[in-house]
Design a protein around this motif. Structure first.
Motif, PDB file in Angstrom:
ATOM      1  N   SER A   4       0.840  -1.207   0.000  1.00 10.57           N
ATOM      2  CA  SER A   4       0.000   0.000   0.000  1.00 10.57           C
ATOM      3  C   SER A   4       0.872   1.253   0.000  1.00 10.57           C
ATOM      4  N   LEU A   8       0.639   4.012  -2.970  1.00  6.03           N
ATOM      5  CA  LEU A   8       0.255   5.397  -2.670  1.00  6.03           C
ATOM      6  C   LEU A   8       1.331   6.383  -3.137  1.00  6.03           C
ATOM      7  N   GLY A  25       3.859  -0.573  -6.051  1.00  9.39           N
ATOM      8  CA  GLY A  25       3.416  -1.486  -4.993  1.00  9.39           C
ATOM      9  C   GLY A  25       4.337  -2.682  -4.888  1.00  9.39           C
TER      10      GLY A  25
ATOM     11  N   TRP B  35      -1.076   9.736   5.240  1.00  7.53           N
ATOM     12  CA  TRP B  35      -2.394   9.290   4.753  1.00  7.53           C
ATOM     13  C   TRP B  35      -3.275  10.496   4.446  1.00  7.53           C
TER      14      TRP B  35
END
Lengths: 183, 71
Positions: A4, A8, A25, B35
């Protein structure tokens, strides 16, 4: 977590490029794999996010600077990310025992760096280079220049198109000849 | 200093295996900030893309031709 993180991060740096998002990834998993048995999940996430970005930048740097074309980015994903993953593990796991057997050397940055050079240089680059040289000498490494310029996929497509046209021509000739045969 | 000095003994006696034990909160904060930053950045990029697309469709008769073709 490493997957992840890599997805990202490379999604951002590649501006949403699907190829690099998925490759990133994979690069994240590869980067963290050297120490994944000991890393905390968030450490794997952060390493998996940072390394693919460096691998992505190195890929385009090598392409621009050395004119080295890695069409599917395999050198970046497996090579750069793998090498950096081993080097980073040397710092992250500095001092950990490398084996349950007493007397083995502990993990060190320089030990991992030497290991990375042996693996990627000695066991990867060198045999690959020798094998490529042998294939080149035998004329098996490259496709004809015209096919290369047209693009291998396009060349195959053109060939299929030519074949289809010839079949249509044959059929048309047979149809044209058919009444004469009956007559 | 490494969290684990020796692999001898049972795994349950060793405790946490990961390096930098004690930095969990810091890592959670870093991951949380990343995030959040990722989503803010993504929202901005997405909004810009849609705005560019909408501006292109508003110019001339592009939108009209696109909808007519569907019909």
């Amino acid at each position: 977590m490493a997957l992840s993180g890599g997805m990202l991060a490379t999604y951002l740096v590649s501006k949403g490029d699907a190829f690099w998002t998925y490759s990133g990834g994979l690069a994240g998993v590869i980067a963290a794999s050297a120490g994944n048995d000991l890393y905390h999940p968030l450490q794997a996430f952060l390493i998996g996010a940072i390394v693919p970005v460096i691998a992505y930048k190195l890929h385009y740097y090598a392409e621009r600077r050395f004119k080295l074309d890695s069409a599917v980015g395999a050198v970046a994903v497996h090579g750069y990310a793998g090498f950096l993953g081993v080097v980073i593990a040397g710092f992250m796991l500095w001092g950990y025992p490398s084996s349950p057997t007493e007397g083995y050397a502990p993990i060190t940055p320089w030990g991992n760096f030497i290991g990375a050079v042996i693996m990627f240089g000695g066991l990867g680059l060198l045999p690959g280079y020798v094998a490529a040289k042998i294939l080149d000498r035998l004329g098996l490494l490259r496709i004809p220049r015209e096919v290369e310029l047209a693009g291998l996929d396009l060349s195959l497509e053109l060939q299929r198109e030519v074949d289809a046209t010839e079949i249509r021509k044959d059929v048309a000739e047979q149809i044209a000849a058919a009444p004469a045969a009956h007559a | 200093m490494a969290t684990v000095q020796s692999w001898s003994g049972t795994i349950t006696d060793i405790g946490p295996l990961y390096p930098f034990v004690g930095s969990e909160l810091f890592m959670v904060v870093v991951a949380g900030v990343l995030w959040l930053a990722w989503h803010l950045f993504q929202l901005k990029v997405e909004a810009n893309e849609y705005e560019e697309e909408a501006a292109r469709l508003r110019d001339g008769d592009t939108l009209k031709r696109a909808t007519e073709r569907e019909g």
